[in-house]
Design an enzyme around this catalytic site. Structure first.
Site, short mmCIF file in Angstrom:
data_model
loop_
_atom_site.label_atom_id
_atom_site.label_comp_id
_atom_site.label_asym_id
_atom_site.label_seq_id
_atom_site.Cartn_x
_atom_site.Cartn_y
_atom_site.Cartn_z
N ARG A 99 0.81 -1.23 0.12
CA ARG A 99 -0.42 -0.44 -0.13
C ARG A 99 1.20 1.46 0.33
O ARG A 99 2.26 1.15 0.36
CB ARG A 99 -1.02 -0.17 1.34
CG ARG A 99 -1.82 -1.02 1.25
CD ARG A 99 -2.78 -0.18 -0.04
NE ARG A 99 -4.11 -1.56 0.21
CZ ARG A 99 -4.28 -2.35 -0.51
NH1 ARG A 99 -3.48 -2.74 -1.61
NH2 ARG A 99 -5.38 -3.55 -0.72
N GLU A 143 -4.71 6.90 -4.75
CA GLU A 143 -4.81 6.63 -6.34
C GLU A 143 -5.46 6.58 -6.71
O GLU A 143 -7.11 7.27 -6.35
CB GLU A 143 -4.90 5.26 -5.79
CG GLU A 143 -3.62 4.51 -5.91
CD GLU A 143 -3.06 3.03 -5.22
OE1 GLU A 143 -4.29 2.40 -5.83
OE2 GLU A 143 -2.16 2.95 -4.47
N HIS A 176 -1.66 0.04 -10.18
CA HIS A 176 -2.00 -0.62 -9.05
C HIS A 176 -2.73 -2.62 -9.78
O HIS A 176 -4.06 -2.43 -9.32
CB HIS A 176 -2.97 -0.47 -8.00
CG HIS A 176 -3.39 -0.84 -7.26
ND1 HIS A 176 -3.58 0.20 -5.02
CD2 HIS A 176 -3.83 -2.31 -6.22
CE1 HIS A 176 -3.97 -0.93 -4.97
NE2 HIS A 176 -4.31 -2.50 -5.55
C1 OXD Z 1 -5.22 -5.22 -3.07
C2 OXD Z 1 -5.75 -5.47 -4.95
O1 OXD Z 1 -5.92 -5.03 -2.01
O2 OXD Z 1 -5.65 -4.86 -5.82
O3 OXD Z 1 -5.25 -4.06 -3.85
O4 OXD Z 1 -6.32 -6.54 -4.91
#
Ligand code: OXD
Length: 334
Positions: free
Chosen positions: A249, A278, A297
């Protein structure tokens, strides 16, 4: 609620079995753009009604009745209405979005171990190889029609990869790294041995672990204890030749401190899949740094095909009154 009810659905959902025999259990399937794809793969036992919702407005009335939710990033204000909710299956690797103060105390949260490790291993090792194989350099030379035989690739074999967090995803990355001949060390709260990881450091010895690494991979859950775990001191402990990869994260890293370290070359570079904000705002200086890779991501995508079977297994357990698998410890945050 379903945007396009399939044949056999009630106005609000799809009912299975003879609901006259037992009170129906309402199940919310929530995803902003793939709710239908997830719901299509849900195998609901008799007496369960599936509601497919893609927006907050659709989900709010359903949550007032639902006992079960299979969801991706439910907006926290919705939990206030969730007085009957007892179980939330998260459609994602992290559950920090679910463990908000608004989530009623009695709700069990389950995660999806086993799904994301293979994806994230390929992401991590792929980008490590991008570094050692100097892919950017050769592609740039190719564009200029230059034959740069004096530049030779490096090896991943023999390099040290430090996993900050060694849960199921970290272990999958460790297996893939070892298969390429890398030395793997890790950092965990307990410091307990993990098979396949040469050395585990306790979090208190984080800087010693970082100092030993050519690649530092952040794969810890975001919790109050991991928030800002990598700051100026930790970055200063890293080798100037080392790369930081963050698939955890954004908030695990102090972003201004990282930016400063990257700008002055205190570390070689960073591969960042996650950010404190994000989407990464267009004005972020991270976009333009030559030693930073920005990906949106995507290191561990959630797919209905992989997540629905895991949910279906737990749903059958739920209906049968058996214990759920993969329950999150809400106090620990993972
Ligand atoms: C998260 C995913 O939890 O992308 O970040 O699954």
């Amino acid at each position: 609620m379903s945007r396009r009810p399939a044949p056999g659905r009630t106005g609000r959902g799809r009912r299975t079995g003879d609901a006259r025999r037992t009170a129906p259990v309402h199940v919310l399937v929530y995803h902003p753009y793939e709710a239908e794809a997830y719901a299509r793969l849900v195998r609901a036992p008799r007496g369960m009604t599936i509601h497919t919702c893609a927006t907050e407005a659709e989900a709010a009335p359903v949550l007032a009745e639902a006992e079960v939710a299979f969801a991706w990033k439910l907006p926290p204000p919705l939990y206030r209405a969730a007085t009957r909710l007892r179980w939330l299956q998260a459609m994602g690797a992290g559950v920090d979005w679910a463990l908000v103060p608004e989530l009623p105390a009695g709700v069990q949260v389950t995660r999806a171990p086993g799904v994301f490790g293979p994806w994230m291993s390929e992401y991590v090792l792929g980008w490590c190889a991008w570094v050692t194989q100097k892919m950017e350099t050769y592609r740039a030379a190719q564009r200029e029609r230059r034959w740069i035989e004096t530049v030779v690739p490096g090896r991943l074999a023999g390099a040290t990869l430090c996993l900050v967090g060694v849960g199921d995803i970290g272990r999958a990355i460790a297996r893939a790294a070892r298969a390429l001949g890398m030395r793997v060390v890790g950092v965990t709260r307990s410091g307990a041995r993990v098979p396949g990881v040469e050395r585990i450091y306790r979090t208190a010895r984080l800087t010693a672990a970082l100092a030993a690494a050519d690649f530092v991979v952040l794969v810890v859950p975001l919790t109050p204890t991991t928030h800002g775990l990598i700051g100026a001191r930790e970055l200063a402990a890293m080798r100037p030749t080392a790369w930081l990869l963050n698939v955890a994260r954004g908030a695990v890293v102090d972003e201004p401190a990282l930016l400063a370290a990257l700008e002055r070359g205190a570390i070689a570079g960073a591969v960042l899949d996650v950010f404190t904000t994000e989407p990464l705002p267009p004005e972020s200086p991270l976009w333009a740094l030559p030693n930073v890779v920005v990906t949106p991501h995507v290191s561990g995508p959630s797919t209905p095909d992989e997540l629905a079977p895991l949910f279906n297994d737990n749903l059958a357990r739920w209906r049968a009154g058996r214990p759920l698998r993969h329950i999150v410890d809400r106090a620990r945050g993972y």
